[in-house]
Every structure is written in C-alpha cells, then in structure tokens.
Enzyme design. Sequence first.
Site, mmCIF file in Angstrom:
data_model
loop_
_atom_site.group_PDB
_atom_site.id
_atom_site.type_symbol
_atom_site.label_atom_id
_atom_site.label_comp_id
_atom_site.label_asym_id
_atom_site.label_seq_id
_atom_site.Cartn_x
_atom_site.Cartn_y
_atom_site.Cartn_z
ATOM 1 N N ASP A 181 -3.382 19.699 -5.086
ATOM 2 C CA ASP A 181 -2.110 19.560 -5.798
ATOM 3 C C ASP A 181 -1.972 18.201 -6.489
ATOM 4 O O ASP A 181 -1.453 18.104 -7.594
ATOM 5 C CB ASP A 181 -0.938 19.774 -4.835
ATOM 6 C CG ASP A 181 -0.944 21.177 -4.232
ATOM 7 O OD1 ASP A 181 -1.523 22.075 -4.865
ATOM 8 O OD2 ASP A 181 -0.377 21.349 -3.134
ATOM 9 N N GLU A 184 4.643 21.352 -15.545
ATOM 10 C CA GLU A 184 3.851 22.457 -16.076
ATOM 11 C C GLU A 184 4.766 23.652 -16.300
ATOM 12 O O GLU A 184 5.594 23.968 -15.448
ATOM 13 C CB GLU A 184 2.764 22.819 -15.075
ATOM 14 C CG GLU A 184 1.712 23.740 -15.630
ATOM 15 C CD GLU A 184 0.552 23.911 -14.665
ATOM 16 O OE1 GLU A 184 -0.525 24.277 -15.106
ATOM 17 O OE2 GLU A 184 0.738 23.668 -13.453
ATOM 18 N N ASP A 186 3.391 18.760 -9.945
ATOM 19 C CA ASP A 186 2.786 20.064 -9.700
ATOM 20 C C ASP A 186 3.687 20.822 -8.730
ATOM 21 O O ASP A 186 3.940 20.360 -7.628
ATOM 22 C CB ASP A 186 1.385 19.893 -9.099
ATOM 23 C CG ASP A 186 0.740 21.234 -8.786
ATOM 24 O OD1 ASP A 186 0.453 21.993 -9.716
ATOM 25 O OD2 ASP A 186 0.539 21.526 -7.582
#
Length: 316
Positions: A274, A192, A108
């Site tokens: 996170d 991501e 992340d």
Amino acid sequence: MNDLNQAYQNFFTSTKGKRKGKPVKPPKFKSRKSRQTARFRKGGFKVGQHKVYLAKIGKLKIIWSRELPSEPSSVTVIKDSANRYFLSFVVEISPEVLPKNDNSVGIDLGIKTFATLSNGEKVDAPKPLKKRIKKYRKLSKSLSNKTKGSKRYEKSRLRVAKFHGKLKDTRTDFLHKLSTEIINENQVIVLEDLNVSGMVRNRKLSRAISDLGWRQFRTLLQGKAEKYSRDFRVISRWEPTSQVCSNCGFKGGKLDLHVREWECLNCGAKHDRDENAAINILVAGGQSETLNGRGGKRKTTAKAAAANETSTHRGA
Ligand SMILES: [Zn+2]
C-alpha cells in the site's frame, strides 16, 4: 416548493405540446418512508439564534452543527428515514486561508487499511457494523417478522433506520477528521480515482466497501481543498500504481490481493504494497491537473440539525 412548481409546469407545457423533446411525466412523490427534502429560497425562511422560521411550517428549534459564516441564500429541510430533521444552508464564503506548506501526499485507499499515505502512515477505519452485527441481525429479523403497514412494523422499521443512522454518523465523523487532518498538513493531495460502483457489483466486496465510504472521503477532501486553497488531484485508476516499483520504476506485474509485501526483482527494494502504491499515486499526481481553481468566491453548505425528539445525530 419551487422545484415542485417547475416540475408541474414542465409536465403541463409538455401535454399541451408546447415543450420540445420527450414527453414529460407528472412529478412523482417519493415514498413517505424514504428521505424527504424541501427547499426554501430567500424570503421563505428567517434565521434566528436558536430558531429558524420556515414559510408555511413555522418556527423550528435548532441545534447548530457549526456557525453560519454569512447570510444564507437558501435552506433545504431534510427528513431522513429515521425521522430526523436536518437543515442545510447555502452560503457564499470567501476561501479561508491555511498557512502554505511544502508537503505533498499520495493516498492509497484500501479495504484492510482504509488509507495508506505516501509517508508510510496507515489509518484504519472504524467498523461500526462489524461490532454490532448481532444487533443488526436481531433488528432486521424482528422487522421481517412484522406485517408490512402495521404499527409494530413501523416501530421496527424506525429502529432499523436509526441503527443505520448511527453507523453512518460514526463513519462520517471519522472521514471528517481524517480529511481535515490531511488538508491541514499538506499543500498537494493526490488520490486515485476509484471505480466504486464497479467494485460494489462484486458482492463479496460490496458490503465492506459501502461500509468504508471511499466516495464520501473523496468528496470531503475535494470540498476542503477548495475551501482552503489546497491542490487536490485525482489520477486515473488505470495507472499501475501497485505494480510498479516506486524506487526504480520497474514493472513487476500484477500482485494478488493477499500479497502485502514484495521485493523488486530489479533493484531489490522491499515494499509494503500500500505504501508503494501511495508513493506512485503521489508521483503520478505530479503530472495530472489540479481539480480545483484557486481563490474566488464559491458556494459551500453548512448543516444544522433541527431539534425534535430524535434529532441528536452526533455521538453514536
Ligand atoms: Zn525497483
């Protein structure tokens, strides 16, 4: 030089009406102050141990940033706005082998913490600009006080460009180290997809984000995953990775950016925002396709800095 020839050819065939499609404009020259590049194909350059010979330019003393794994097929000379010269070689390599392992990681990326891994590890990015903001203001103020085109202006502009070059080097160094570590330790890496350009439009976030280098990090991970036959996956940014409980799958709804910790209303699990997102990214990555095929020959570039008085670009 080949690129310029092609550009002129396109332009001339276009003006003679031989070329279909939109009329082609004559090639434009980049401002001499911005980054300039020139490419040399096979026969146009020769590589020695400490020198590289370039057609029409001559011999250049060079500092290698790493060894060339094989005979290069082309070389690009890059001059950046701080008048530093770099050579970038295209070489064919066979994928190198790292021992396989069973580890997978979700990553992340954030503003406060650069990267949070699904194993809970948090990595902060260096903030070179924050530390040197006073110097930066001084330099840019000095530049804005000079008359454009004057000798003093040029000197001042070079100082600002060098300052930016140093910031960039610090960042690149950090991103290289982190991506190498992650690739070494994991077989599957999930990231991501980030709408960086969309976020940069938000001015408040823009400086912080471009200072972080998310896009460069992704590029580095992907390149190293290809090189070492790791499985690199990118999940859609529409996955609700920060809203879902990684323990039970309960969707808790959107969290404000300042909420760093939360408790699942369904199962009671306590989450670091996170870390929970990183775990969800890893899980979502299990259903996505790998971005790189395995094995086979592929191209990579190795870079070396050409030596002139301003070319030492390491160790800011
Ligand atoms: Zn839950």
